[in-house]
Design a protein around this motif. Structure first.
Motif, PDB file in Angstrom:
ATOM      1  N   THR A   1     -47.974  33.316 -12.632  1.00 29.56           N
ATOM      2  CA  THR A   1     -49.393  33.497 -12.400  1.00 29.56           C
ATOM      3  C   THR A   1     -50.120  33.989 -14.076  1.00 29.56           C
ATOM      4  O   THR A   1     -49.356  34.535 -14.887  1.00 29.56           O
ATOM      5  N   ILE A   2     -51.315  33.716 -13.779  1.00 28.49           N
ATOM      6  CA  ILE A   2     -52.205  33.925 -15.324  1.00 28.49           C
ATOM      7  C   ILE A   2     -53.374  34.815 -15.239  1.00 28.49           C
ATOM      8  O   ILE A   2     -53.509  35.289 -14.015  1.00 28.49           O
ATOM      9  N   VAL A   3     -52.883  35.789 -16.079  1.00 31.21           N
ATOM     10  CA  VAL A   3     -53.948  37.318 -16.878  1.00 31.21           C
ATOM     11  C   VAL A   3     -54.846  37.248 -16.882  1.00 31.21           C
ATOM     12  O   VAL A   3     -54.255  37.200 -18.117  1.00 31.21           O
ATOM     13  N   GLY A   4     -55.931  37.029 -16.920  1.00 32.01           N
ATOM     14  CA  GLY A   4     -57.049  37.000 -17.595  1.00 32.01           C
ATOM     15  C   GLY A   4     -57.863  35.807 -17.577  1.00 32.01           C
ATOM     16  O   GLY A   4     -57.089  34.135 -17.316  1.00 32.01           O
TER      17      GLY A   4
ATOM     18  N   GLY B   1     -48.648  20.259 -12.846  1.00 31.52           N
ATOM     19  CA  GLY B   1     -47.863  19.803 -11.555  1.00 31.52           C
ATOM     20  C   GLY B   1     -47.566  21.592 -10.955  1.00 31.52           C
ATOM     21  O   GLY B   1     -46.711  21.865  -9.681  1.00 31.52           O
ATOM     22  N   HIS B   2     -47.818  22.991 -11.501  1.00 27.67           N
ATOM     23  CA  HIS B   2     -47.580  23.777 -11.580  1.00 27.67           C
ATOM     24  C   HIS B   2     -48.332  25.021 -10.471  1.00 27.67           C
ATOM     25  O   HIS B   2     -49.271  24.124 -10.656  1.00 27.67           O
ATOM     26  N   ALA B   3     -47.897  25.557  -9.621  1.00 28.48           N
ATOM     27  CA  ALA B   3     -48.540  26.452  -8.551  1.00 28.48           C
ATOM     28  C   ALA B   3     -49.054  27.657  -9.470  1.00 28.48           C
ATOM     29  O   ALA B   3     -48.169  28.596  -9.974  1.00 28.48           O
ATOM     30  N   VAL B   4     -50.615  28.173 -10.006  1.00 31.48           N
ATOM     31  CA  VAL B   4     -51.266  28.776 -10.526  1.00 31.48           C
ATOM     32  C   VAL B   4     -51.824  29.562  -9.513  1.00 31.48           C
ATOM     33  O   VAL B   4     -52.918  29.306  -8.589  1.00 31.48           O
ATOM     34  N   THR B   5     -51.779  30.602  -9.999  1.00 28.95           N
ATOM     35  CA  THR B   5     -51.936  31.803  -9.757  1.00 28.95           C
ATOM     36  C   THR B   5     -53.435  32.637 -11.117  1.00 28.95           C
ATOM     37  O   THR B   5     -52.820  33.114 -11.299  1.00 28.95           O
TER      38      THR B   5
ATOM     39  N   ASP C   1     -43.157  33.187 -11.045  1.00 29.58           N
ATOM     40  CA  ASP C   1     -41.576  32.248 -12.286  1.00 29.58           C
ATOM     41  C   ASP C   1     -41.679  33.033 -13.479  1.00 29.58           C
ATOM     42  O   ASP C   1     -40.997  33.356 -13.805  1.00 29.58           O
ATOM     43  N   ARG C   2     -43.311  32.781 -14.018  1.00 24.22           N
ATOM     44  CA  ARG C   2     -43.572  32.930 -15.394  1.00 24.22           C
ATOM     45  C   ARG C   2     -44.917  33.920 -14.844  1.00 24.22           C
ATOM     46  O   ARG C   2     -46.074  33.383 -14.155  1.00 24.22           O
ATOM     47  N   VAL C   3     -44.956  34.586 -16.568  1.00 22.81           N
ATOM     48  CA  VAL C   3     -46.684  35.080 -16.316  1.00 22.81           C
ATOM     49  C   VAL C   3     -47.119  34.579 -17.788  1.00 22.81           C
ATOM     50  O   VAL C   3     -46.436  34.815 -18.504  1.00 22.81           O
ATOM     51  N   VAL C   4     -48.229  34.748 -17.905  1.00 24.50           N
ATOM     52  CA  VAL C   4     -48.953  34.488 -18.629  1.00 24.50           C
ATOM     53  C   VAL C   4     -50.815  35.778 -18.890  1.00 24.50           C
ATOM     54  O   VAL C   4     -50.977  35.211 -18.038  1.00 24.50           O
ATOM     55  N   VAL C   5     -50.257  36.274 -20.351  1.00 25.17           N
ATOM     56  CA  VAL C   5     -51.423  37.475 -19.650  1.00 25.17           C
ATOM     57  C   VAL C   5     -52.268  36.867 -20.943  1.00 25.17           C
ATOM     58  O   VAL C   5     -51.347  36.891 -22.084  1.00 25.17           O
ATOM     59  N   ALA C   6     -53.705  36.777 -20.793  1.00 20.21           N
ATOM     60  CA  ALA C   6     -54.820  36.280 -21.788  1.00 20.21           C
ATOM     61  C   ALA C   6     -55.912  37.008 -21.691  1.00 20.21           C
ATOM     62  O   ALA C   6     -56.783  36.677 -21.800  1.00 20.21           O
ATOM     63  N   ALA C   7     -55.487  38.750 -21.633  1.00 22.64           N
ATOM     64  CA  ALA C   7     -56.452  39.324 -20.765  1.00 22.64           C
ATOM     65  C   ALA C   7     -57.428  39.706 -22.295  1.00 22.64           C
ATOM     66  O   ALA C   7     -58.374  41.330 -22.500  1.00 22.64           O
ATOM     67  N   GLY C   8     -57.598  39.468 -23.410  1.00 23.71           N
ATOM     68  CA  GLY C   8     -58.541  39.353 -24.142  1.00 23.71           C
ATOM     69  C   GLY C   8     -58.889  41.045 -24.751  1.00 23.71           C
ATOM     70  O   GLY C   8     -57.373  41.832 -24.915  1.00 23.71           O
TER      71      GLY C   8
END
Length: 370
Positions: A4-7, A23-27, A190-197
């Motif tokens: 999951t990506i936030v931002g 090849g990953h499943a991204v939201t 499984d992982r989160v990336v926060v790129a919320a500026g």
């Protein structure tokens, strides 16, 4: 993996692009539309350049950034870069323009130097009397932010990425890789990336001692009719010298001539507050450009837009690994130019767990590796 990506700014979108190619499943969850008109990706254009003053590590890293953008253009089928080069003019010894030139000298990067009269003849909007010299670096130009964001969103959607726009994130469980929306929904990953500026401090207020939020305004101007053609074919004006910390981007990517100054930024508490231009704000920005822009009063204010940025004390990118979450901030207003490369590096770290390598790269502590 499910990630999951936030931002949905340039870092979030580029990370989604790179993870999808792996090849990953991204939201991807974005609080507004794509692009968000209040984010850095919501404006028409941003500068990319080799010249980096004292930040020699970033001057090296830009090589990888250029290559990453080219890879992105191939995937999108469009090249959203107006590679017109970048121009600097020095008004006094030791000003920022001169620091940019000295950085190019240290790195052995090519540029062409002009005396004042030659510069004003070539770019007639300059006042020769205000200049010590000018120099042109062919490496760089204007990236077209809105077009990049729109095409990236379409590319991601076509490849099965779940784009959750107009969805506010209320909290991130960093240990469990859970994102909770303001509507109470939980998104598991499984992982989160926060790129919320500029909005990252709402989710992680403990970072307020490290990340400082600022509001900045930029003015779109209409040049005098007899100078319109000169501006239309001009390079990006990276620095106007003196004390103004000013830059100008010529008409490009659907946007007009833009004036901006690092002096025209103020501390902020809320990235959504104070986003309406203030009376006379465009005229205030315009005044920073005289000197070296000649006939400055003949430039009409066409529009004023506001931006919100996070800054670090060292003006370097920021990373905070937390459990199964990476919090990334392309800080200090210079992050956009590295966007595609940042996305690829963050995706690699999310997949491999090499957080230390990512942090070194983000801080340009080592020469960039392809």
């Amino acid at each position: 993996m499910r990630i999951t990506i936030v931002g949905g700014g340039i870092v979030g979108l580029s990370t989604a692009w790179a993870l999808t190619k792996r090849g990953h499943a991204v939201t991807l969850v974005e609080r507004a539309g794509l692009p968000n008109p209040l984010s850095a990706s919501g404006d028409h254009h941003r500068i990319i350049r080799r010249a980096y003053g004292g930040a020699d590590g970033y001057a090296r890293t830009i090589t990888e950034a250029f290559e990453a953008w080219e890879a992105l253009w191939r995937d999108l089928g469009h090249r959203h870069l107006d590679a017109v080069g970048v121009l600097c003019v020095s008004q006094k010894p030791g000003d920022e323009a001169e620091q940019f030139r000295e950085g190019l000298d240290r790195g052995g990067y090519a540029y062409r130097r002009f005396d004042p009269e030659e510069a004003a003849a070539r770019w007639p909007f300059l006042d020769a009397a205000a200049l010590r010299y000018a120099f042109l670096s062919e490496e760089g130009g204007a990236l077209h932010c809105r077009r990049i964001a729109a095409d990236l969103a379409a590319w991601l959607a076509a490849r099965g990425v779940v784009l959750r726009t107009h969805t506010e994130v209320a909290a991130v469980d960093t240990a469990q890789a859970r994102v909770v929306t303001s509507a109470g929904e939980t998104i598991e990953a499984d992982r989160v990336v926060v790129a919320a500026g500029a909005w990252v401090l709402r989710l992680f207020p403990d970072l307020a001692g490290t990340l400082a939020l600022f509001r900045q305004a930029l003015a779109y101007v209409t040049p005098p009719a007899d100078l319109a053609a000169a501006w239309a074919k001009a390079p990006v004006l990276l620095d106007i010298g003196g004390d103004a910390d000013g830059y100008a981007i010529p008409p490009s990517g659907g946007g007009g001539l833009k004036f901006g100054s690092g002096r025209h930024k103020v501390p902020a508490d809320d990235p959504d507050a104070d986003r309406t231009p203030r009376p006379g704000e465009g005229e205030t920005i315009r005044r920073w450009f005289s000197p070296p822009i000649a006939r400055i009063e003949d430039y009409a204010i066409a529009d004023v837009v506001t931006c919100a940025y996070t800054f670090t004390a060292d003006k370097r990118f920021f990373l905070s690994p937390r459990g199964r979450t990476l919090v990334v901030s392309a800080c200090s207003g210079h992050g956009y130019k590295f966007g595609a490369a940042v996305g690829r590096r963050v995706a690699e770290a999310a997949e491999t767990g090499d957080v230390e390598g990512l942090e070194r790269w983000l801080k340009a502590e080592l020469p960039a590796q392809a």
